[in-house]
Scaffold this motif. Structure first.
Motif, PDB file in Angstrom:
ATOM      1  N   TRP A   1       1.034  -1.148  -0.100  1.00 42.38           N
ATOM      2  CA  TRP A   1       0.016  -0.047  -0.078  1.00 42.38           C
ATOM      3  C   TRP A   1       0.862   1.363  -0.059  1.00 42.38           C
ATOM      4  N   VAL A   2       0.720   2.181  -0.867  1.00 44.65           N
ATOM      5  CA  VAL A   2       1.511   3.714  -0.771  1.00 44.65           C
ATOM      6  C   VAL A   2       0.431   4.551  -0.805  1.00 44.65           C
ATOM      7  N   TRP A   3       0.521   5.490   0.287  1.00 42.60           N
ATOM      8  CA  TRP A   3      -0.335   6.600   0.439  1.00 42.60           C
ATOM      9  C   TRP A   3       0.452   8.110   0.091  1.00 42.60           C
ATOM     10  N   LYS A   4      -0.028   8.999  -0.270  1.00 44.39           N
ATOM     11  CA  LYS A   4       0.437  10.177  -0.287  1.00 44.39           C
ATOM     12  C   LYS A   4      -0.470  11.190   1.063  1.00 44.39           C
ATOM     13  N   TYR A   5       0.548  11.954   1.547  1.00 36.69           N
ATOM     14  CA  TYR A   5      -0.256  12.768   2.895  1.00 36.69           C
ATOM     15  C   TYR A   5       0.381  14.116   2.529  1.00 36.69           C
ATOM     16  N   LYS A   6      -0.557  14.895   3.082  1.00 36.79           N
ATOM     17  CA  LYS A   6      -0.189  16.545   3.209  1.00 36.79           C
ATOM     18  C   LYS A   6      -1.017  17.209   4.320  1.00 36.79           C
ATOM     19  N   GLY A   7      -0.334  17.993   5.187  1.00 34.96           N
ATOM     20  CA  GLY A   7      -0.894  18.691   6.164  1.00 34.96           C
ATOM     21  C   GLY A   7      -0.704  20.300   6.176  1.00 34.96           C
TER      22      GLY A   7
ATOM     23  N   ARG B   1       2.903  21.653   7.038  1.00 31.02           N
ATOM     24  CA  ARG B   1       3.549  21.028   8.224  1.00 31.02           C
ATOM     25  C   ARG B   1       3.970  19.652   7.865  1.00 31.02           C
ATOM     26  N   SER B   2       3.303  18.711   6.839  1.00 32.65           N
ATOM     27  CA  SER B   2       3.757  17.414   6.221  1.00 32.65           C
ATOM     28  C   SER B   2       3.520  17.310   4.986  1.00 32.65           C
ATOM     29  N   ASP B   3       4.402  16.441   4.213  1.00 35.93           N
ATOM     30  CA  ASP B   3       4.020  16.288   2.986  1.00 35.93           C
ATOM     31  C   ASP B   3       4.976  15.228   2.382  1.00 35.93           C
ATOM     32  N   GLY B   4       4.283  14.206   2.070  1.00 35.93           N
ATOM     33  CA  GLY B   4       4.999  12.975   1.776  1.00 35.93           C
ATOM     34  C   GLY B   4       4.498  11.871   1.259  1.00 35.93           C
ATOM     35  N   GLU B   5       5.049  10.552   1.344  1.00 31.87           N
ATOM     36  CA  GLU B   5       4.447   9.434   1.134  1.00 31.87           C
ATOM     37  C   GLU B   5       4.868   8.266   2.154  1.00 31.87           C
ATOM     38  N   ASP B   6       3.720   7.352   2.316  1.00 33.30           N
ATOM     39  CA  ASP B   6       3.890   6.500   3.446  1.00 33.30           C
ATOM     40  C   ASP B   6       3.683   4.912   2.570  1.00 33.30           C
ATOM     41  N   THR B   7       4.615   4.026   2.881  1.00 32.91           N
ATOM     42  CA  THR B   7       4.689   2.718   2.352  1.00 32.91           C
ATOM     43  C   THR B   7       4.591   1.690   3.312  1.00 32.91           C
ATOM     44  N   ARG B   8       3.568   0.774   2.992  1.00 26.34           N
ATOM     45  CA  ARG B   8       3.424  -0.352   3.731  1.00 26.34           C
ATOM     46  C   ARG B   8       3.670  -1.832   3.042  1.00 26.34           C
ATOM     47  N   GLU B   9       4.219  -2.892   3.381  1.00 29.61           N
ATOM     48  CA  GLU B   9       4.118  -3.865   2.570  1.00 29.61           C
ATOM     49  C   GLU B   9       4.311  -5.167   3.379  1.00 29.61           C
ATOM     50  N   ILE B  10       3.755  -6.275   3.053  1.00 32.30           N
ATOM     51  CA  ILE B  10       3.781  -7.448   3.841  1.00 32.30           C
ATOM     52  C   ILE B  10       4.856  -8.262   3.340  1.00 32.30           C
ATOM     53  N   VAL B  11       5.640  -8.816   4.590  1.00 32.05           N
ATOM     54  CA  VAL B  11       6.987  -9.303   4.155  1.00 32.05           C
ATOM     55  C   VAL B  11       6.985 -10.644   5.015  1.00 32.05           C
ATOM     56  N   ASN B  12       7.946 -11.608   4.778  1.00 31.62           N
ATOM     57  CA  ASN B  12       7.980 -12.993   5.572  1.00 31.62           C
ATOM     58  C   ASN B  12       9.320 -12.790   6.193  1.00 31.62           C
ATOM     59  N   VAL B  13       9.136 -12.691   7.619  1.00 30.06           N
ATOM     60  CA  VAL B  13      10.528 -12.462   8.482  1.00 30.06           C
ATOM     61  C   VAL B  13      10.658 -14.156   9.067  1.00 30.06           C
ATOM     62  N   ASP B  14      11.417 -14.782   8.722  1.00 28.26           N
ATOM     63  CA  ASP B  14      11.645 -16.142   9.479  1.00 28.26           C
ATOM     64  C   ASP B  14      10.393 -16.857   9.622  1.00 28.26           C
ATOM     65  N   GLY B  15       9.759 -16.923   8.632  1.00 27.74           N
ATOM     66  CA  GLY B  15       8.590 -17.661   8.484  1.00 27.74           C
ATOM     67  C   GLY B  15       7.057 -16.802   9.095  1.00 27.74           C
ATOM     68  N   VAL B  16       7.263 -15.637   9.845  1.00 25.96           N
ATOM     69  CA  VAL B  16       6.294 -14.585  10.292  1.00 25.96           C
ATOM     70  C   VAL B  16       5.931 -14.038   9.370  1.00 25.96           C
ATOM     71  N   LEU B  17       4.402 -13.530   8.904  1.00 21.44           N
ATOM     72  CA  LEU B  17       4.122 -12.601   8.222  1.00 21.44           C
ATOM     73  C   LEU B  17       4.168 -11.300   8.961  1.00 21.44           C
ATOM     74  N   GLY B  18       4.905 -10.024   8.279  1.00 17.26           N
ATOM     75  CA  GLY B  18       5.061  -8.855   9.093  1.00 17.26           C
ATOM     76  C   GLY B  18       4.675  -7.769   7.968  1.00 17.26           C
ATOM     77  N   MET B  19       4.257  -6.402   8.801  1.00 15.65           N
ATOM     78  CA  MET B  19       4.139  -5.570   7.766  1.00 15.65           C
ATOM     79  C   MET B  19       5.192  -4.348   8.115  1.00 15.65           C
ATOM     80  N   THR B  20       5.774  -3.846   7.076  1.00 16.09           N
ATOM     81  CA  THR B  20       6.500  -3.022   7.277  1.00 16.09           C
ATOM     82  C   THR B  20       6.047  -1.517   7.477  1.00 16.09           C
ATOM     83  N   ILE B  21       6.231  -0.834   8.654  1.00 18.66           N
ATOM     84  CA  ILE B  21       5.766   0.520   8.741  1.00 18.66           C
ATOM     85  C   ILE B  21       6.943   1.370   9.212  1.00 18.66           C
ATOM     86  N   GLY B  22       7.399   2.268   8.285  1.00 18.65           N
ATOM     87  CA  GLY B  22       8.385   2.945   8.359  1.00 18.65           C
ATOM     88  C   GLY B  22       9.582   1.977   8.577  1.00 18.65           C
TER      89      GLY B  22
END
Length: 197
Positions: free
Chosen positions: A40-46, A54-75
Motif C-alpha cells: 500500500w502506498v499513500w500520499k499525505y499533506k498537512g 507541516r507534512s508532505d510525503g508518502e507512506d509505504t507499507r508492505e507484507i513481508v516474510n521474516v523467518d516464517g512470520v508475516l510482518g508489515m513494514t511500517i517506516g
C-alpha cells in the motif's frame, strides 16, 4: 398515475435503504487475509489554515516474510501481522467490528510521542455509508466513518477534531483520511495498491 409513481419511488428508496450493500457487515481482517508482497502506498499533506505546510510525503507499507512470520513494514519497523489483526479488547476501539452502516461507538486513545509528550483523543464514531469511493489508487467499495471529538496533550494543546476515514474491506485498510484539527487540515490518500498475482 401520479400516486402510482409516488408509491413506486417511495418503495424504490426504501428498498435502496435496506439493500444488501448497505446492510453488509464487514468482519475484522484475519491473518489469512494477508499475503507476502501486498503493498500500500499513500500520499499525505498537512497544511495550516494560514497555508503553512507541516507534512508532505508518502507512506509505504508492505507484507513481508521474516523467518516464517508475516510482518508489515511500517517506516523502519516491521510489525507482526498477528499483532495487527489481534482482537481489540478496548471498550472504546478505533474500529468496532463488524462494521455496518449506522453503527455508532465511542473511540478513546492515549499516546506518548517520541519526545515524551503525552496526549488523549476522545471521539464519537459513526459509520455513515458503504458505497463506491474513488481515490488515486482506484475505485473501491468503502465505509465512510466519521469521528468527531477533542484532542489534547501535556504541552497544553487542546483542539476540536473531525476525521473522516474511507475504509475498504477489500484492501483491509483505509483509502483516504481527511482530518481537521484546530487550524490544521490533513489529507492522506491511497495512490497505489498491489499484490502478487
Amino acid at each position: 398515475m401520479k400516486i402510482q409513481l409516488a408509491i413506486f419511488f417511495a418503495l424504490a428508496i426504501l428498498t435502496a435503504c435496506n439493500s444488501p450493500v448497505q446492510s453488509y457487515k464487514a468482519p475484522q481482517p484475519t491473518l489469512a487475509d494477508y499475503q507476502v508482497g501486498e503493498k500500500w502506498v499513500w500520499k499525505y499533506k498537512g497544511v495550516t489554515t494560514e497555508g503553512e505546510v507541516r507534512s508532505d510525503g508518502e507512506d509505504t507499507r508492505e507484507i513481508v516474510n521474516v523467518d516464517g512470520v508475516l510482518g508489515m513494514t511500517i517506516g523502519n519497523d516491521t510489525v507482526p501481522v498477528v499483532d495487527i489483526v489481534k482482537q481489540d479488547e478496548s471498550e472504546t476501539p478505533k474500529y468496532d467490528w463488524p462494521l455496518q452502516v449506522g453503527k455508532k461507538w465511542k473511540y478513546e486513545n492515549s499516546w506518548t510521542s517520541q519526545d515524551g509528550t503525552t496526549g488523549k483523543q476522545s471521539q464519537n464514531a459513526e459509520v455513515l455509508s458503504y458505497q463506491e469511493e474513488t481515490v488515486e489508487a482506484g475505485t473501491f467499495m468503502a465505509y465512510t466513518i466519521q469521528y468527531t471529538g477533542k484532542i489534547s496533550n501535556s504541552r497544553g494543546y487542546n483542539a476540536d477534531e473531525e476525521e473522516v476515514w474511507l475504509y475498504t474491506p477489500e484492501l483491509k485498510s483505509f483509502i483516504k483520511l481527511t482530518q481537521t484539527q484546530g487550524d490544521f487540515n490533513y489529507v492522506e490518500e491511497l495512490i497505489e495498491y498491489s499484490k502478487p498475482e
